[in-house]
Design an enzyme around this catalytic site. Structure first.
Site, short mmCIF file in Angstrom:
data_model
loop_
_atom_site.label_atom_id
_atom_site.label_comp_id
_atom_site.label_asym_id
_atom_site.label_seq_id
_atom_site.Cartn_x
_atom_site.Cartn_y
_atom_site.Cartn_z
N HIS A 4 0.84 -1.20 0.00
CA HIS A 4 0.00 0.00 0.00
C HIS A 4 0.88 1.26 0.00
CE1 HIS A 4 -2.96 -2.78 2.25
NE2 HIS A 4 -3.51 -2.53 1.09
N ARG A 28 -2.07 -5.64 -8.63
CA ARG A 28 -0.90 -6.48 -8.37
C ARG A 28 -0.69 -7.53 -9.46
NH1 ARG A 28 -3.03 -8.00 -2.59
NH2 ARG A 28 -4.81 -8.12 -3.99
#
Ligand code: PNS
Length: 160
Positions: A17, A91
């Protein structure tokens, strides 16, 4: 001033993050990280206040970043903040389907809604808060995945 919203569960915040936050502030002047009070059908490990506090502590070196929370619809949170652009990390291909569905659903709720996807460093493409929690619960080393403060909170939570 270009502002974006970075929503998520952040249960808890990981280096993945933080990598996205660092990339987002290269593109936007201001980033509002907004923590979802509810994380779907499951009970979050950390309260929304704990999740906000952890992000505030971990992102304090970036003056462009502010942290808040929201309940209800993301499009309503975006409207209330006066922001139309949302950042999401992407991702792997497995994220795509969910993100695609979420972006188009949000856009049908609010035609002004735009989602921008950023790819994290390859070191974090496999990383998820869920996996970090499982490793912590089973007594593994989570130091490569989360900042020391978050590591401490997870150790406290799982007493490992
Ligand atoms: O970190 P996550 O769990 O992938 O974040 C998902 C989140 C919180 C951004 C998403 O579930 C969300 O926007 N929740 C708010 C409810 C909402 O607006 N739902 C309709 C669009 S999917």
């Amino acid at each position: 001033m270009r502002t974006a919203l970075y929503p998520g569960s952040f249960d808890p915040v990981t280096y993945g993050h933080m990598d996205i936050m660092e990339r987002a502030i290269k593109v936007f002047d201001r980033l509002i990280v907004t923590v979802a009070r509810d994380v779907g059908s499951k009970e979050p490990t950390f309260t929304v206040e704990e999740r906000v506090e952890m992000i505030e502590a971990c992102a304090k070196q970036w003056e462009e970043v502010t942290v808040g929370s929201f309940a209800g619809l993301l499009v309503d949170c975006a409207r209330a903040c006066g922001v139309h652009t949302v950042i999401r990390g992407l991702r792997a291909v497995t994220d795509f389907e969910y993100e695609f569905q979420m972006a188009l659903t949000n856009r049908s709720l609010d035609p002004d809604f735009e989602c921008i996807y950023l790819m994290p460093s390859k070191d974090y493409t496999y990383l998820s808060s869920t996996m970090v929690k499982e490793i912590a619960r089973l007594g593994g080393d989570i130091s490569p995945f989360v900042p020391p403060l978050v590591e401490g909170k997870l150790r406290e939570k799982f007493r490992s």
